[in-house]
Design an enzyme around this catalytic site. Structure first.
Site, short mmCIF file in Angstrom:
data_model
loop_
_atom_site.label_atom_id
_atom_site.label_comp_id
_atom_site.label_asym_id
_atom_site.label_seq_id
_atom_site.Cartn_x
_atom_site.Cartn_y
_atom_site.Cartn_z
N LYS A 1 0.84 -1.21 0.00
CA LYS A 1 0.00 0.00 0.00
C LYS A 1 0.88 1.26 0.00
O LYS A 1 0.65 2.18 -0.79
CB LYS A 1 -0.92 -0.02 1.22
N ASN B 1 1.29 4.67 -2.55
CA ASN B 1 1.02 6.00 -1.99
C ASN B 1 2.25 6.89 -1.98
O ASN B 1 2.14 8.11 -2.05
CB ASN B 1 0.47 5.87 -0.57
N ASN C 1 0.52 9.98 -4.07
CA ASN C 1 0.01 11.04 -3.20
C ASN C 1 0.74 12.37 -3.37
O ASN C 1 0.10 13.39 -3.63
CB ASN C 1 0.02 10.58 -1.74
N SER D 1 -5.49 11.43 -1.20
CA SER D 1 -5.78 12.08 0.09
C SER D 1 -4.95 13.34 0.30
O SER D 1 -5.44 14.31 0.88
CB SER D 1 -5.54 11.09 1.24
N GLU E 1 -0.36 14.22 4.94
CA GLU E 1 0.39 13.12 5.57
C GLU E 1 1.73 12.90 4.86
O GLU E 1 2.02 11.82 4.35
CB GLU E 1 -0.43 11.84 5.53
#
Length: 203
Positions: free
Chosen positions: A86, A90, A94, A155, A167
């Protein structure tokens, strides 16, 4: 060992303790449209596992509860592999999404941003291999999986648009930190991390 990027000052380790931890990877794509309001876009898979591997009564109970609630929650013998898979996607999608405001289908299909993803993922793969982690797919297939989400805004981009904290450290800084601890160079990750940190400072 704890990592400053995800546990500054060892607060989680000290306060919660590793014995209370259960691994879970959230694969569904969703968007926070308002406080307490989540719009689900795609997927229902939540792989779970004990941090030390194997099966336990509590992981079997969690599996049963999640399954009864309608989620796909397979128990993984080594949840670390699933977490790394995952994070692997990301790590690039991201920050690139936040820097370019592009959706993941565009990032994955554009030759230039896809090449950046491949470079970042190659650096992360070397780190994962040193740590004994196993990726069940190659970078191309992982990027294609991201593209399958369609016009999804990652996100970090969602947070940037809503003036929320991104993040950055848990998704990108942590991989740089691991690279430095293991003496594995991460030149592409370093550049993208510097850019997204700067973007956050001037959001």
């Amino acid at each position: 060992m704890t990592l400053e990027a995800i546990d500054p000052g060892r607060k989680q380790w000290t306060t919660l303790g590793p014995e209370r931890a259960v691994g879970c990877v959230v694969f569904p794509a969703a968007e926070v449209v308002a406080p307490g309001v989540i719009r689900h876009e795609h997927g229902r898979k939540f792989p779970i596992g004990e941090p030390w591997g194997g099966r336990s009564a509590r992981i079997e109970t969690l599996h049963r509860l999640l399954t009864e609630a309608g989620f796909d929650a397979p128990i993984r013998d080594d949840i670390r592999d699933e977490i790394w898979l995952k994070l692997w996607g990301n790590l690039c999608s991201n920050p690139i999404s936040a820097l370019t405001h592009a959706t993941v289908d565009v990032i994955a299909s554009d030759p230039e941003t896809r090449a950046i993803c491949n470079a970042m993922m190659g650096e992360a793969r070397a780190i994962g291999e040193r740590l004994g982690l196993h990726l069940r797919v190659d970078a191309g297939r992982r990027i294609d999986g991201i593209a399958a989400l369609g016009a999804h805004r990652m996100s970090m981009l969602q947070d940037l648009e809503r003036a929320r904290s991104m993040e950055i450290e848990p998704l990108v800084g942590v991989v740089q930190e691991l690279g430095r601890l293991l003496d594995i160079p991460t030149p592409t990750i370093d550049v993208v991390l510097a850019l997204i940190r700067q973007r956050a400072r001037h959001a």
